[in-house]
Design an enzyme around this catalytic site. Structure first.
Site, PDB file in Angstrom:
ATOM      1  N   SER A 153     -18.663   4.107   2.576  1.00  0.00           N
ATOM      2  CA  SER A 153     -19.877   3.281   2.637  1.00  0.00           C
ATOM      3  C   SER A 153     -20.552   3.389   3.998  1.00  0.00           C
ATOM      4  CB  SER A 153     -19.519   1.820   2.335  1.00  0.00           C
ATOM      5  OG  SER A 153     -18.594   1.347   3.297  1.00  0.00           O
ATOM      6  N   HIS A 183      -7.930   6.523  11.108  1.00  0.00           N
ATOM      7  CA  HIS A 183      -7.492   5.122  11.054  1.00  0.00           C
ATOM      8  C   HIS A 183      -5.984   4.965  10.867  1.00  0.00           C
ATOM      9  CE1 HIS A 183     -11.843   3.850   9.791  1.00  0.00           C
ATOM     10  NE2 HIS A 183     -11.738   4.110  11.068  1.00  0.00           N
ATOM     11  N   GLY A 213     -17.325   9.558  -0.340  1.00  0.00           N
ATOM     12  CA  GLY A 213     -16.666   8.295  -0.665  1.00  0.00           C
ATOM     13  C   GLY A 213     -16.486   7.327   0.480  1.00  0.00           C
ATOM     14  N   GLN A 256     -10.880   8.762   6.965  1.00  0.00           N
ATOM     15  CA  GLN A 256     -10.653   7.361   7.351  1.00  0.00           C
ATOM     16  C   GLN A 256      -9.485   6.804   6.548  1.00  0.00           C
ATOM     17  OE1 GLN A 256     -14.700   5.188   7.626  1.00  0.00           O
ATOM     18  NE2 GLN A 256     -15.105   7.012   6.432  1.00  0.00           N
ATOM     19  N   ASN A 257      -9.005   7.581   5.579  1.00  0.00           N
ATOM     20  CA  ASN A 257      -7.957   7.077   4.690  1.00  0.00           C
ATOM     21  C   ASN A 257      -6.590   7.145   5.360  1.00  0.00           C
ATOM     22  OD1 ASN A 257     -10.037   6.840   2.936  1.00  0.00           O
ATOM     23  ND2 ASN A 257      -9.513   8.620   1.692  1.00  0.00           N
ATOM     24  N   VAL A 258      -5.769   6.150   5.032  1.00  0.00           N
ATOM     25  CA  VAL A 258      -4.427   6.127   5.603  1.00  0.00           C
ATOM     26  C   VAL A 258      -3.402   6.700   4.622  1.00  0.00           C
ATOM     27  CG1 VAL A 258      -4.961   4.247   7.201  1.00  0.00           C
ATOM     28  CG2 VAL A 258      -4.103   3.686   4.913  1.00  0.00           C
ATOM     29  N   ASP A 259      -3.894   7.169   3.466  1.00  0.00           N
ATOM     30  CA  ASP A 259      -2.977   7.818   2.525  1.00  0.00           C
ATOM     31  C   ASP A 259      -2.751   9.278   2.943  1.00  0.00           C
ATOM     32  OD1 ASP A 259      -4.872   9.693   1.221  1.00  0.00           O
ATOM     33  OD2 ASP A 259      -5.791   7.915   0.331  1.00  0.00           O
ATOM     34  N   ARG A 266       0.847  -1.214   0.000  1.00  0.00           N
ATOM     35  CA  ARG A 266       0.000   0.000   0.000  1.00  0.00           C
ATOM     36  C   ARG A 266       0.880   1.261   0.000  1.00  0.00           C
ATOM     37  NH1 ARG A 266      -2.655  -3.750  -0.042  1.00  0.00           N
ATOM     38  NH2 ARG A 266      -2.701  -3.062  -2.181  1.00  0.00           N
TER      39      ARG A 266
HETATM   40  P1  OAD Z   1     -15.523   1.460   1.390  1.00  0.00           P
HETATM   41  O1  OAD Z   1     -14.734   0.668   0.391  1.00  0.00           O
HETATM   42  O2  OAD Z   1     -16.342   0.700   2.359  1.00  0.00           O
HETATM   43  O3  OAD Z   1     -16.488   2.475   0.639  1.00  0.00           O
HETATM   44  C1  OAD Z   1     -16.025   3.250  -0.438  1.00  0.00           C
HETATM   45  C2  OAD Z   1     -17.121   4.161  -0.914  1.00  0.00           C
HETATM   46  O4  OAD Z   1     -16.573   4.984  -1.940  1.00  0.00           O
HETATM   47  C3  OAD Z   1     -18.337   3.451  -1.511  1.00  0.00           C
HETATM   48  O5  OAD Z   1     -19.535   4.008  -1.008  1.00  0.00           O
HETATM   49  C4  OAD Z   1     -18.180   3.731  -3.014  1.00  0.00           C
HETATM   50  O6  OAD Z   1     -19.439   3.820  -3.699  1.00  0.00           O
HETATM   51  C5  OAD Z   1     -17.496   5.074  -3.003  1.00  0.00           C
HETATM   52  N1  OAD Z   1     -16.772   5.448  -4.224  1.00  0.00           N
HETATM   53  C6  OAD Z   1     -16.240   4.655  -5.180  1.00  0.00           C
HETATM   54  N2  OAD Z   1     -15.651   5.384  -6.146  1.00  0.00           N
HETATM   55  C7  OAD Z   1     -15.824   6.689  -5.795  1.00  0.00           C
HETATM   56  C8  OAD Z   1     -15.442   7.936  -6.380  1.00  0.00           C
HETATM   57  N3  OAD Z   1     -14.770   7.999  -7.524  1.00  0.00           N
HETATM   58  N4  OAD Z   1     -15.781   9.071  -5.730  1.00  0.00           N
HETATM   59  C9  OAD Z   1     -16.463   9.034  -4.563  1.00  0.00           C
HETATM   60  N5  OAD Z   1     -16.847   7.882  -3.967  1.00  0.00           N
HETATM   61  C10 OAD Z   1     -16.526   6.735  -4.576  1.00  0.00           C
HETATM   62  O7  OAD Z   1     -14.463   2.427   2.120  1.00  0.00           O
HETATM   63  P2  OAD Z   1     -14.596   3.220   3.494  1.00  0.00           P
HETATM   64  O8  OAD Z   1     -16.008   3.564   3.782  1.00  0.00           O
HETATM   65  O9  OAD Z   1     -13.604   4.307   3.455  1.00  0.00           O
HETATM   66  O10 OAD Z   1     -10.480   0.758   7.705  1.00  0.00           O
HETATM   67  O11 OAD Z   1     -14.113   2.124   4.511  1.00  0.00           O
HETATM   68  C11 OAD Z   1     -14.022   2.462   5.871  1.00  0.00           C
HETATM   69  C12 OAD Z   1     -12.909   1.702   6.527  1.00  0.00           C
HETATM   70  O12 OAD Z   1     -13.068   0.304   6.281  1.00  0.00           O
HETATM   71  C13 OAD Z   1     -11.532   2.023   5.982  1.00  0.00           C
HETATM   72  O13 OAD Z   1     -10.949   3.153   6.576  1.00  0.00           O
HETATM   73  C14 OAD Z   1     -10.752   0.786   6.297  1.00  0.00           C
HETATM   74  C15 OAD Z   1     -11.776  -0.231   5.865  1.00  0.00           C
HETATM   75  O14 OAD Z   1     -11.675  -1.495   6.348  1.00  0.00           O
HETATM   76  C16 OAD Z   1      -9.407   0.092   8.168  1.00  0.00           C
HETATM   77  O15 OAD Z   1      -8.650  -0.516   7.446  1.00  0.00           O
HETATM   78  C17 OAD Z   1      -9.260   0.196   9.646  1.00  0.00           C
END
Ligand code: OAD
Length: 224
Positions: free
Chosen positions: A170, A104, A168, A86-89, A56
């Site tokens: 879920s 996170h 972005g 929530q992003n680690v980037d 990553r």
């Molecule tokens: P998810 O992968 O669960 O959700 C990503 C969201 O981004 C979805 O609702 C997609 O529809 C949306 N998406 C996709 N492409 C997009 C775009 N071009 N523009 C805007 N939105 C877009 O990711 P997170 O909700 O961030 O934690 O996940 C939360 C946490 O779960 C992360 O921080 C990570 C993960 O497990 C850890 O690793 C602790």
């Protein structure tokens, strides 16, 4: 200046080429969460966990902030923008956003096992014999089941929002997913996501677009 609070998730960085977690080609399709994102997984197979985060981190060195990141940075001219990610980037920082809280953890940092010592490592790999504070060095990431120390600070920020924007995510992972409920009663809430996000209250203004296009639209609304 009005406080514009922005909660971002993996979709914020999707247009930079970083995979989300739960979309069909997402990271959790090819990796088991229990193996690479829990302390139990680390104890069972630290090499695998280090490999996952080293990959990553190497990828992060190759990608660039996208237009959405840049628009959020530009909005600092008009708003007191506070990003909770929530992003680690580090793409918000590289786009010049000045107030970024990482819920996170961060890929470019490492820590000791008790997380009391944190060190910047940039984009270099963590190896199995790297130590910090006399323990094996680990990625500075909040794994599932671990405390989220920044959540109290994030709640305070959301409680003081004039406008809240969710981009972005879920909203499947708590406590981050519950932050919206701390927004003041009259605070407008916008959600930018190309897909429908489950369980959004109906008072949320939905912009069903990707981060860049959605933020262009939101910027017009906010600056009107
Ligand atoms: P998810 O992968 O669960 O959700 C990503 C969201 O981004 C979805 O609702 C997609 O529809 C949306 N998406 C996709 N492409 C997009 C775009 N071009 N523009 C805007 N939105 C877009 O990711 P997170 O909700 O961030 O934690 O996940 C939360 C946490 O779960 C992360 O921080 C990570 C993960 O497990 C850890 O690793 C602790």
């Amino acid at each position: 200046m009005k406080k514009l609070v922005v909660l971002t998730g993996a979709g914020m960085s999707a247009e930079s080429g970083i995979s989300t977690f739960r979309d069909s080609d997402g990271l959790w399709e090819n990796h088991r969460v229990e193996d690479v994102a829990t302390f139990g997984g680390w104890l069972r197979n630290p090499e695998l966990v280090l490999k996952f985060y080293n990959e990553r981190r190497r990828q992060l060195a190759e990608v660039q902030p996208n237009k959405g990141h840049r628009i959020l940075a530009e909005l600092e001219k008009n708003f007191d923008v506070q990003i909770i990610t929530q992003n680690v980037d580090n793409l918000h920082e590289r786009a010049s956003s000045s107030q970024v809280l990482h819920l996170h953890g961060e890929l470019t940092k490492a820590c000791n096992l008790s997380k009391t010592i944190v060190e910047d490592i940039g984009y270099r790999d963590i190896k199995t014999n790297d130590t910090l504070g006399e323990t094996q060095m680990r990625p500075f990431i909040v794994w599932f089941g671990e405390a989220v120390p920044e959540i109290e600070n994030a709640i305070k920020i959301v409680e003081n929002a004039d406008i809240l924007v969710i981009i972005g995510t879920s909203l499947k992972v708590y406590p981050a997913a519950g932050l919206m409920s701390y927004a003041p009663e009259l605070c407008p809430i916008y959600c930018i996501d190309p897909k429908e996000v489950d369980n959004l209250p109906d008072y949320v203004h939905v912009i069903k677009k990707g981060a860049s296009q959605g933020l262009e639209e939101l910027r017009k609304i906010l600056l009107k």
